[in-house]
Design a protein around this motif. Structure first.
Motif, PDB file in Angstrom:
ATOM      1  N   LEU A  98      -0.042 -11.831   7.135  1.00 18.01           N
ATOM      2  CA  LEU A  98      -0.852 -10.617   7.093  1.00 18.01           C
ATOM      3  C   LEU A  98      -0.386  -9.681   5.985  1.00 18.01           C
ATOM      4  CD1 LEU A  98      -3.224  -9.217   8.443  1.00 18.01           C
ATOM      5  CD2 LEU A  98      -1.612  -8.104  10.005  1.00 18.01           C
ATOM      6  N   SER A  99       0.929  -9.628   5.766  1.00 18.45           N
ATOM      7  CA  SER A  99       1.455  -8.802   4.679  1.00 18.45           C
ATOM      8  C   SER A  99       1.233  -9.446   3.319  1.00 18.45           C
ATOM      9  CB  SER A  99       2.948  -8.540   4.884  1.00 18.45           C
ATOM     10  OG  SER A  99       3.178  -7.811   6.069  1.00 18.45           O
ATOM     11  N   ALA A 100       1.207 -10.772   3.286  1.00 17.27           N
ATOM     12  CA  ALA A 100       1.070 -11.479   2.013  1.00 17.27           C
ATOM     13  C   ALA A 100      -0.353 -11.445   1.478  1.00 17.27           C
ATOM     14  CB  ALA A 100       1.516 -12.930   2.177  1.00 17.27           C
ATOM     15  N   LEU A 101      -1.319 -11.368   2.388  1.00 15.91           N
ATOM     16  CA  LEU A 101      -2.719 -11.350   1.969  1.00 15.91           C
ATOM     17  C   LEU A 101      -3.191  -9.912   1.781  1.00 15.91           C
ATOM     18  CD1 LEU A 101      -4.029 -14.025   4.480  1.00 15.91           C
ATOM     19  CD2 LEU A 101      -3.831 -14.319   2.003  1.00 15.91           C
ATOM     20  N   SER A 102      -4.024  -9.686   0.776  1.00 17.60           N
ATOM     21  CA  SER A 102      -4.578  -8.352   0.541  1.00 17.60           C
ATOM     22  C   SER A 102      -5.551  -7.996   1.660  1.00 17.60           C
ATOM     23  CB  SER A 102      -5.308  -8.309  -0.806  1.00 17.60           C
ATOM     24  OG  SER A 102      -6.060  -7.110  -0.921  1.00 17.60           O
ATOM     25  N   PRO A 103      -5.431  -6.814   2.254  1.00 18.85           N
ATOM     26  CA  PRO A 103      -6.336  -6.447   3.352  1.00 18.85           C
ATOM     27  C   PRO A 103      -7.730  -6.050   2.883  1.00 18.85           C
ATOM     28  CG  PRO A 103      -4.843  -4.635   2.881  1.00 18.85           C
ATOM     29  CD  PRO A 103      -4.411  -5.778   2.002  1.00 18.85           C
ATOM     30  N   VAL A 104      -7.930  -5.850   1.572  1.00 18.32           N
ATOM     31  CA  VAL A 104      -9.204  -5.295   1.084  1.00 18.32           C
ATOM     32  C   VAL A 104     -10.060  -6.327   0.358  1.00 18.32           C
ATOM     33  CG1 VAL A 104      -8.263  -2.963   0.929  1.00 18.32           C
ATOM     34  CG2 VAL A 104      -8.115  -4.472  -1.054  1.00 18.32           C
ATOM     35  N   HIS A 105      -9.639  -7.600   0.367  1.00 17.46           N
ATOM     36  CA  HIS A 105     -10.431  -8.648  -0.265  1.00 17.46           C
ATOM     37  C   HIS A 105     -10.612  -9.815   0.703  1.00 17.46           C
ATOM     38  CE1 HIS A 105      -8.711  -6.577  -3.856  1.00 17.46           C
ATOM     39  NE2 HIS A 105      -9.949  -6.728  -4.284  1.00 17.46           N
TER      40      HIS A 105
END
Length: 337
Positions: A98-105
Motif C-alpha cells: 500500500l505504501s509502495a503503490l501511488s494512491p492517486v493513480h
C-alpha cells in the motif's frame, strides 16, 4: 567449472556513524537461484536487501562491494549504477504494497508507466502489457482501473509482484513480501512470486521470518544475527543438520511439542548494534558458549560439501559448531506449554 554468479557480494557492511548494522557479509547469488535471508527482527536482513539494490537509507555508509554480472561476462557495481539497473535488471517486491503503490493513480497505469520507463512502448501497448501482467498474477484486467485502496491486501501484494516482474529482471529482491497477510494468502502470494520468478528466469533474494516458506521455496539460506553471518548453505543441509546454535534454536522453536512439555526458546534478546560483545554476538544467549566465544569473534568456516550445482558449501560462524547435537531442542528448554 563452477558457474559465474549473477550477483557477487563481498564484505558488505552498512554503518550509521560508528555503528555497524550489517557486518562483513559475503555471498553469491546465481542465475535462477532463490536465496533466503532469515533471522530475528533487527538482524539486518532488510538493510542488507536494500544495500543490494543501492537503496541504503540516507546517512548510511555502505562498504564492501555488490556487483552484478553483465552480459559480456564482466560485472558492474550495483550502487553506482542503481538508476540504470532498476526495473531493467533488478527489481524490488516491498514489504508494504500500500505504501509502495501511488494512491492517486490506478494500478494498471502504474504498471504501464513501469513498462514504458524501460521499453519505450506506446501508452496503448504498455497498458496492454500491464493488463497481461496483472492477469498472470490472478488480477482480472478489468481491475486495471482500480486504485490501490480498492484492492485487497493480497491483490495489492500480487500487483507489486507484477510490477517487479513485468520487465523480466534478472534479480528480484523480495523484502518480507507476506508480513501483513494471513497464512492462506501468504502461501498464495509466495506461489505467485515463484511462478513469476520462474517465468522471468530471475534469481530471487527473499527476506523472511517464515522458515516454512524457506523450506518450500528457497534453495539456499543465509542466517543472520546482529548484522552478521551465522550460517549459510543449501536449505536441506542447513535445516536438516544445523551446525550453529542460533540456527538450531530458531528451528527448535518451530518444532511441535507435546502438551505439558517445555517449549524450546532462545532466552534473552539480540544486542543493540552499537553494543556488540567483543566475541561472538550470540555468546550471551548461547548455551554452548565458552571463554573463547566471549573474547574471539568467529569467522565463517566450511562444515559441509557442495550443493545446488554450484561451489556452495555449508558454512557456519561458530567456534562450537561441532558440539551442536543433532537434536538441539534440549539446548533451548523454555516455559511449559
Amino acid at each position: 567449472m563452477a558457474a559465474e554468479p549473477l550477483l557477487s557480494v563481498r564484505d558488505l557492511s552498512v554503518a550509521f556513524g560508528a555503528v555497524e548494522a550489517v557486518r562483513g557479509l559475503t555471498f553469491d547469488v546465481y542465475d535462477g537461484d532463490v536465496l533466503a535471508l532469515v533471522g530475528e527482527s533487527g538482524a539486518g536482513k532488510s538493510l542488507t536487501a536494500r544495500a543490494l539494490l543501492g537503496m541504503a537509507p540516507r546517512g548510511a555508509t555502505v562498504g564492501g562491494s555488490v556487483r552484478l554480472r553483465k552480459a559480456d561476462g564482466a560485472d558492474e557495481p550495483v550502487g553506482a549504477r542503481a538508476d540504470r539497473l532498476w526495473g531493467r535488471r533488478v527489481a524490488l517486491v516491498p514489504q508494504d504494497a500500500l505504501s509502495a503503490l501511488s494512491p492517486v493513480h490506478p494500478v494498471g497505469d502504474q504498471l504501464a508507466a513501469a513498462v514504458r520507463s524501460v521499453t519505450g512502448l506506446s501508452r496503448k501497448d504498455a497498458r496492454a502489457r500491464a493488463a497481461l501482467a496483472l492477469e498472470r498474477v490472478g488480477i482480472p484486467a478489468a481491475r486495471c482501473r482500480a486504485y490501490p485502496h480498492e484492492l485487497s491486501g493480497g491483490m495489492r501484494q500480487r500487483a507489486v509482484i507484477a510490477m517487479a516482474t513485468v520487465n523480466e529482471p534478472e534479480l528480484i529482491v523480495a523484502d518480507e513480501p507476506t508480513t501483513a497477510l494471513d497464512p492462506d494468502l501468504r502461501e498464495q502470494v509466495l506461489h505467485v512470486l515463484a511462478e513469476q520468478r520462474e517465468a522471468a528466469g530471475a534469481a530471487l533474494v527473499l527476506v523472511t521470518h517464515d522458515l516454512d516458506a524457506v523450506r518450500a521455496h528457497a534453495g539456499r539460506v543465509l542466517v543472520m544475527y546482529a548484522g552478521g553471518h551465522v550460517e549459510s548453505g543449501p536449505v536441506d543441509r542447513v535445516f536438516g543438520r544445523p551446525r550453529g546454535p542460533y540456527t538450531a534454536g530458531l528451528l527448535a522453536a518451530l518444532t511441535p511439542v507435546e502438551r505439558g512439555r517445555r517449549l524450546p526458546v532462545i532466552a534473552g534478546s539480540p544486542p543493540a548494534p552499537g553494543a556488540l560483545p567483543s566475541g561472538c554476538a550470540f555468546a550471551p544467549r548461547c548455551p554452548l558458549a565458552d571463554d573463547r566465544c566471549l573474547t574471539e569473534r568467529p569467522e565463517p568456516q566450511a562444515v559441509g560439501g557442495r550443493g545446488g550445482g554450484h561451489e556452495v558449501v555449508h558454512e557456519v560462524s561458530c567456534h562450537r559448531w561441532d558440539a551442536v547435537p543433532e537434536s538441539a531442542a534440549g539446548l533451548f528448554a523454555g516455559e511449559h506449554a
